[in-house]
Design a protein around this motif. Structure first.
Motif, PDB file in Angstrom:
ATOM      1  N   UNK A 107      93.932  41.020  -9.143  1.00  0.00           N
ATOM      2  CA  UNK A 107      93.371  42.169  -9.868  1.00  0.00           C
ATOM      3  C   UNK A 107      94.025  42.267 -11.240  1.00  0.00           C
ATOM      4  N   UNK A 108      93.241  42.737 -12.212  1.00  0.00           N
ATOM      5  CA  UNK A 108      93.734  42.889 -13.581  1.00  0.00           C
ATOM      6  C   UNK A 108      93.505  44.336 -14.016  1.00  0.00           C
ATOM      7  N   UNK A 109      94.580  45.021 -14.376  1.00  0.00           N
ATOM      8  CA  UNK A 109      94.441  46.405 -14.833  1.00  0.00           C
ATOM      9  C   UNK A 109      95.148  46.515 -16.180  1.00  0.00           C
ATOM     10  N   UNK A 129      89.227  28.432  -9.896  1.00  0.00           N
ATOM     11  CA  UNK A 129      89.448  28.941  -8.524  1.00  0.00           C
ATOM     12  C   UNK A 129      89.843  30.408  -8.493  1.00  0.00           C
ATOM     13  N   UNK A 130      90.121  31.015  -9.651  1.00  0.00           N
ATOM     14  CA  UNK A 130      90.578  32.420  -9.642  1.00  0.00           C
ATOM     15  C   UNK A 130      89.552  33.303  -8.940  1.00  0.00           C
ATOM     16  N   UNK A 131      90.046  34.065  -7.972  1.00  0.00           N
ATOM     17  CA  UNK A 131      89.172  35.039  -7.321  1.00  0.00           C
ATOM     18  C   UNK A 131      89.552  36.426  -7.849  1.00  0.00           C
ATOM     19  N   UNK A 132      88.713  36.961  -8.750  1.00  0.00           N
ATOM     20  CA  UNK A 132      89.030  38.262  -9.356  1.00  0.00           C
ATOM     21  C   UNK A 132      88.548  39.364  -8.417  1.00  0.00           C
ATOM     22  N   UNK A 133      89.515  40.063  -7.819  1.00  0.00           N
ATOM     23  CA  UNK A 133      89.162  41.111  -6.861  1.00  0.00           C
ATOM     24  C   UNK A 133      88.769  42.389  -7.581  1.00  0.00           C
ATOM     25  N   UNK A 134      89.323  42.569  -8.781  1.00  0.00           N
ATOM     26  CA  UNK A 134      89.164  43.863  -9.446  1.00  0.00           C
ATOM     27  C   UNK A 134      89.618  43.734 -10.888  1.00  0.00           C
ATOM     28  N   UNK A 158      98.487  41.712  -8.463  1.00  0.00           N
ATOM     29  CA  UNK A 158      97.948  42.658  -9.448  1.00  0.00           C
ATOM     30  C   UNK A 158      98.738  42.532 -10.746  1.00  0.00           C
ATOM     31  N   UNK A 159      98.033  42.276 -11.842  1.00  0.00           N
ATOM     32  CA  UNK A 159      98.656  42.308 -13.166  1.00  0.00           C
ATOM     33  C   UNK A 159      98.368  43.650 -13.799  1.00  0.00           C
ATOM     34  N   UNK A 160      99.403  44.293 -14.326  1.00  0.00           N
ATOM     35  CA  UNK A 160      99.219  45.596 -14.959  1.00  0.00           C
ATOM     36  C   UNK A 160      99.723  45.515 -16.412  1.00  0.00           C
ATOM     37  N   UNK A 161      98.797  45.681 -17.349  1.00  0.00           N
ATOM     38  CA  UNK A 161      99.122  45.562 -18.772  1.00  0.00           C
ATOM     39  C   UNK A 161      98.892  46.899 -19.468  1.00  0.00           C
ATOM     40  N   UNK A 162      99.862  47.806 -19.316  1.00  0.00           N
ATOM     41  CA  UNK A 162      99.733  49.142 -19.923  1.00  0.00           C
ATOM     42  C   UNK A 162     100.854  49.403 -20.921  1.00  0.00           C
ATOM     43  N   UNK A 190      97.514  40.222 -21.701  1.00  0.00           N
ATOM     44  CA  UNK A 190      96.042  40.105 -21.689  1.00  0.00           C
ATOM     45  C   UNK A 190      95.546  39.844 -23.116  1.00  0.00           C
ATOM     46  N   UNK A 191      96.241  40.468 -24.099  1.00  0.00           N
ATOM     47  CA  UNK A 191      95.848  40.262 -25.501  1.00  0.00           C
ATOM     48  C   UNK A 191      95.995  38.781 -25.872  1.00  0.00           C
ATOM     49  N   UNK A 192      97.063  38.163 -25.375  1.00  0.00           N
ATOM     50  CA  UNK A 192      97.276  36.733 -25.662  1.00  0.00           C
ATOM     51  C   UNK A 192      96.243  35.895 -24.905  1.00  0.00           C
ATOM     52  N   UNK A 193      96.030  36.194 -23.638  1.00  0.00           N
ATOM     53  CA  UNK A 193      95.066  35.402 -22.850  1.00  0.00           C
ATOM     54  C   UNK A 193      93.640  35.552 -23.402  1.00  0.00           C
ATOM     55  N   UNK A 194      93.367  36.681 -24.051  1.00  0.00           N
ATOM     56  CA  UNK A 194      92.019  36.883 -24.606  1.00  0.00           C
ATOM     57  C   UNK A 194      91.816  36.010 -25.845  1.00  0.00           C
TER      58      UNK A 194
END
Ligand code: UDP
Length: 245
Positions: A107-109, A129-134, A158-162, A190-194
């Motif tokens: 999950x990515x939040x 193969x990534x399974x994005x649950x949320x 769960x990754x949390x980027x706040x 997430x900003x870097x991965x984007x």
């Protein structure tokens, strides 16, 4: 939490915070076998924890605390501990591959909606193969709603980027709701991965001056980094000379 029975944590203490001493491969192996909270600790967080006991307590209750960045590595060296830093973003990227290949959902939040979407798209292109649950952006008012949605999908990771300390506080709450998940606060990853924000070129990474690159690119960070880094080093020297007072 279900610890890997073959691996024990070995922590060292900096400013009252316990930090794990695993190298990156052992940290990854350990992380794949536990649930709970991973903290990627930097000097700014150490200074904040000194002012905010609730935040310090969250860090000390985390299941894994990795020294993210050269500042914490230097601080530990001043105290006589040779612990190599583990870049949180690199650690997280490797976790994604390990979880994806094991068929465990993620999950990515956090981050802005378009950044989040682009980051997931890029990650999927690299690791199909990534399974994005949320996935949910980081500009929500109601933690409870996100926590209840996470509970429904029950992700393994769960990754949390706040940004900090918001992400660590969110994860501390989430631990009681989805106790089987591994959760990690990833700041601006997430900003870097984007692809919208570039990680510092290799030479900065090798010279351990990624913080300098980030500050030059985004001068607003200057105000954040510059009272903090010297204060951090000063506090650690004080700890070395007089212990924790
Ligand atoms: N962020 C968010 N919600 C917020 C505040 C920040 O999703 O209420 C996101 C922001 O968009 C960015 C990430 O948190 O993607 C990390 O922010 P920052 O650059 O402050 O993190 P750090 O420097 O701590 O890595």
């Amino acid at each position: 939490m279900n610890y890997n029975k073959f691996m024990d944590r070995n922590t060292v203490c900096l400013q009252g915070l316990n930090i794990d001493t695993f190298d990156i491969n052992s940290a990854l192996e350990y992380a794949c076998n536990i649930s709970g909270q991973v903290v990627t600790l930097n000097p700014e967080m150490v200074i904040n924890a000194g002012k905010n006991p609730a935040f310090a307590s969250i860090i000390n209750k985390a299941e894994l605390v990795i020294p993210d960045g050269v500042g914490v590595e230097l601080g530990l060296k001043i105290l006589g501990h040779n612990v190599k830093r583990i870049a949180g973003i690199e650690f997280s990227r490797k976790l994604i591959d390990l979880y994806a290949k094991a068929g465990r959902s993620i999950a990515f939040v956090g981050a802005k909606p378009e950044i989040l979407e682009k980051a997931i798209q890029n990650l999927k292109a690299e690791t199909p193969e990534i399974e994005v649950a949320y996935a949910h952006d980081g500009y929500f008012k109601d933690d409870e709603q996100i926590l209840s949605e996470l509970k429904n999908v029950n992700p393994a990771l769960v990754f949390v980027a706040l940004g900090s300390p918001k992400q660590e506080e969110f994860i501390a709450k989430a631990k009681t709701i989805i106790p089987a998940a591994l959760m990690i606060g990833v700041g601006g990853s997430f900003d870097v991965w984007s692809g919208v924000v570039q990680r510092a070129p290799k030479i900065y990474q090798v010279l351990c001056i990624e913080w300098l690159y980030r500050t030059v690119k985004d001068p607003k960070r200057f105000k954040r980094i510059f009272p903090t880094l010297p204060l951090f080093v000063l506090k650690v020297f004080k700890e070395k000379l007089f212990g924790r007072v």
